[in-house]
Scaffold this active site. Structure first.
Site, PDB file in Angstrom:
ATOM      1  N   ARG A  27      51.389  -3.368  16.673  1.00  0.00           N
ATOM      2  CA  ARG A  27      50.310  -4.334  16.916  1.00  0.00           C
ATOM      3  C   ARG A  27      49.158  -4.111  15.955  1.00  0.00           C
ATOM      4  NH1 ARG A  27      48.602  -2.884  22.478  1.00  0.00           N
ATOM      5  NH2 ARG A  27      46.983  -4.442  22.146  1.00  0.00           N
ATOM      6  N   LYS A  60      49.825   4.164  30.219  1.00  0.00           N
ATOM      7  CA  LYS A  60      49.495   5.576  30.060  1.00  0.00           C
ATOM      8  C   LYS A  60      48.862   6.136  31.325  1.00  0.00           C
ATOM      9  CE  LYS A  60      47.062   4.870  26.229  1.00  0.00           C
ATOM     10  NZ  LYS A  60      47.392   3.521  25.720  1.00  0.00           N
ATOM     11  N   LYS A  61      47.985   5.365  31.950  1.00  0.00           N
ATOM     12  CA  LYS A  61      47.328   5.833  33.163  1.00  0.00           C
ATOM     13  C   LYS A  61      48.328   5.968  34.307  1.00  0.00           C
ATOM     14  CE  LYS A  61      43.150   6.359  31.670  1.00  0.00           C
ATOM     15  NZ  LYS A  61      42.582   7.725  31.630  1.00  0.00           N
ATOM     16  N   THR A  85      36.701  10.968  23.386  1.00  0.00           N
ATOM     17  CA  THR A  85      36.444  12.097  24.283  1.00  0.00           C
ATOM     18  C   THR A  85      37.081  13.381  23.752  1.00  0.00           C
ATOM     19  OG1 THR A  85      36.279  10.621  26.187  1.00  0.00           O
ATOM     20  CG2 THR A  85      36.720  12.934  26.650  1.00  0.00           C
ATOM     21  N   ASP A  99      41.294   8.769  38.506  1.00  0.00           N
ATOM     22  CA  ASP A  99      40.920   8.786  37.091  1.00  0.00           C
ATOM     23  C   ASP A  99      40.018   7.602  36.793  1.00  0.00           C
ATOM     24  OD1 ASP A  99      40.759   9.613  34.472  1.00  0.00           O
ATOM     25  OD2 ASP A  99      42.836   9.160  33.954  1.00  0.00           O
ATOM     26  N   LYS A 100      39.460   7.622  35.580  1.00  0.00           N
ATOM     27  CA  LYS A 100      38.593   6.565  35.074  1.00  0.00           C
ATOM     28  C   LYS A 100      38.957   6.302  33.622  1.00  0.00           C
ATOM     29  CE  LYS A 100      34.736   6.202  32.292  1.00  0.00           C
ATOM     30  NZ  LYS A 100      34.577   6.867  30.950  1.00  0.00           N
ATOM     31  N   HIS A 101      38.826   5.047  33.197  1.00  0.00           N
ATOM     32  CA  HIS A 101      39.093   4.694  31.802  1.00  0.00           C
ATOM     33  C   HIS A 101      37.987   3.772  31.308  1.00  0.00           C
ATOM     34  CE1 HIS A 101      41.287   3.700  28.133  1.00  0.00           C
ATOM     35  NE2 HIS A 101      40.914   2.458  28.336  1.00  0.00           N
ATOM     36  N   SER A 102      37.553   4.000  30.060  1.00  0.00           N
ATOM     37  CA  SER A 102      36.550   3.153  29.427  1.00  0.00           C
ATOM     38  C   SER A 102      37.153   2.445  28.231  1.00  0.00           C
ATOM     39  CB  SER A 102      35.352   3.994  28.968  1.00  0.00           C
ATOM     40  OG  SER A 102      34.484   3.233  28.151  1.00  0.00           O
ATOM     41  N   SER A 147      49.019  -1.652  27.646  1.00  0.00           N
ATOM     42  CA  SER A 147      48.828  -0.441  26.861  1.00  0.00           C
ATOM     43  C   SER A 147      47.957   0.563  27.604  1.00  0.00           C
ATOM     44  CB  SER A 147      48.200  -0.784  25.511  1.00  0.00           C
ATOM     45  OG  SER A 147      47.984   0.376  24.739  1.00  0.00           O
TER      46      SER A 147
END
Length: 437
Positions: free
Chosen positions: A168, A187-188, A120, A80-83, A183
């Site tokens: 938060r 999730k990932k 997204t 996977d990828k996260h931005s 955080s």
């Protein structure tokens, strides 16, 4: 363990044990921890920070607060990828089908728009019928059959993060590297990943304004993710101008289709998409070098395999089966479209990127409040990159609006977001640095 004692220890700068952190997060999930105690804990972490081991423990505790997916039956590397978010950042839409066509499985848990940055999921909801919240059976079947599925976070994945983030958000403790790290990664990790690549952005269109700030977050994310058992790397990337040449939900879907059909060759976003594809393929062991990974990704684009995967993902998750053949049938245009005209001759030299993101929000393409409805038609397209030489009266972007009034306001705002000079600006690399394990 008594919650106030854990808060006290962190308030006084002491290092918490994994058991203490686990107990606190367990109480947060069960409701035994009050909102006041959770807020006090977040504030203590904000001021005192956390060590790498503490952040790993916090990440794992939040991951384990709900379901943790397993993909043992898939038989493919799980990646996977996260931005961290930006304007015109639709990389995930192209990246997931590209690497799926190269043999990876991508169960991508994404989010909706936040502030000036597009989400997204909002982009995919431009497509009639696309189900961003499928049940687990459909999610699994799509990943197995297609190779990728981009969906929203279910209530069963890292629920402790949902509660802590909400607290938060109203206690001015969002901007904490350990809390951001936990955080994002909880999730990932709950999605059952084996490898992860991170896009940590800096600049006037990013949450992290400075490169040093972005590097600190990138290093934290990479160290903690690897410490938690997920092979991870990060690229620090420039967000001082929109990434794609479009910003807005349906418009970024159109851009995605154009990209997958080979019409965005040589652009900044192509550089970034291929770099992330190469990282994912290298981490998974599918290739032995980054150049080999980029070559494999280019092949998936050139043969049409990536476009085919995108179409199959749309169809599998409830969208039209002929979407890639007839996107214009499903993506309706905004009623008012007009160009933003250059005010003088010269080079596009500066861009207030966050302002452009807020233009999209003001047009109705983003949210001022969590429950706001989205107008998927509106936004910006045909955005020229910095360094482009323009003549007075030449279009530098197109505004797509729902009303004449919002069109007029947006044209003025976009024009004011650009600076034009008589000298070409220095080229800025889109990838500043790579942070490895």
């Amino acid at each position: 363990m008594i919650p106030q004692e854990i808060i006290l220890r962190k308030r006084d700068g002491q290092v918490l044990t994994a058991d203490e952190i686990s107990a606190f997060i367990s109480g947060l999930s069960s409701g035994a921890i009050s909102e006041g105690q959770a807020a006090a804990f977040a504030m203590a972490v904000f001021f005192r920070g956390m060590s790498r081991d503490e952040t790993v423990a916090l990440t794992l505790a939040m991951r384990d607060s709900g379901d943790v997916l397993s993909w043992a039956d898939i038989g493919k590397p799980i990646a996977d990828k996260h931005s961290t978010g930006g304007v015109g950042d639709n990389v995930s839409l192209m990246l997931a089908p590209i690497v799926a066509a190269c043999g990876l499985a991508v169960p991508m848990i994404s989010g909706k728009g936040l502030g000036h940055t597009g989400g997204t999921l909002d982009k995919l909801e431009s497509i009639a019928g696309y189900n961003i919240m499928p049940d687990e059976a459909l999610f699994r079947r799509t990943v197995k059959d297609v190779g990728c599925a981009i969906i929203g976070q279910t209530g069963d994945l890292a629920p402790a993060d949902k509660r802590l983030y909400a607290i938060r958000d109203v206690t001015a403790t969002v901007d904490s590297v350990p809390l951001i790290t936990a955080s994002i990664l909880s999730k990932k990790l709950a999605a059952g990943l084996e490898t992860l690549v991170l896009d940590v952005k800096f600049g006037n269109g990013a949450f992290m304004q400075g490169a040093e700030e972005a590097e600190a977050l990138a290093r934290s994310l990479v160290e903690v993710a690897n410490g938690a058992g997920v092979k991870t790397s990060a690229l620090i990337t420039d967000m001082n101008q929109p990434l794609a040449d479009a910003a807005g939900n349906a418009l970024e879907i159109i851009h995605c289709l154009e990209f997958l059909s080979g019409k965005k060759s040589g652009t900044r976003i192509e550089t970034l998409v291929l770099a992330f594809a190469a990282e994912m393929l290298l981490q998974s062991g599918s290739v032995s070098s980054l150049p080999d990974g980029e070559a494999l990704a280019r092949e998936a684009l050139a043969t049409g395999a990536a476009m085919e995967r995108f179409g199959k993902m749309i169809s599998a998750l409830g969208g039209p089966s002929d979407f890639i053949e007839k996107p214009g049938h499903y993506l309706k245009p905004a009623p008012y479209i007009a160009p933003v005209l250059a005010t003088e001759d010269g080079f596009l030299s500066t861009c207030q990127t966050r302002d452009l993101g807020m233009v999209v929000v003001a047009l109705g393409g983003g949210r001022r409040h969590p429950g706001d409805a989205i107008d998927h038609r509106v936004g910006l397209s045909d955005i020229l990159p910095l360094g482009t030489r323009v003549e007075k009266g030449q279009s530098i972007a197109m505004v797509h609006a729902a009303t004449e009034e919002s069109l007029s306001v947006a044209l003025h705002a976009v024009s004011g977001a650009y600076g034009i000079s008589q000298h070409a600006p220095a080229d800025q690399p889109i990838i500043l640095a790579r942070i490895g394990a």
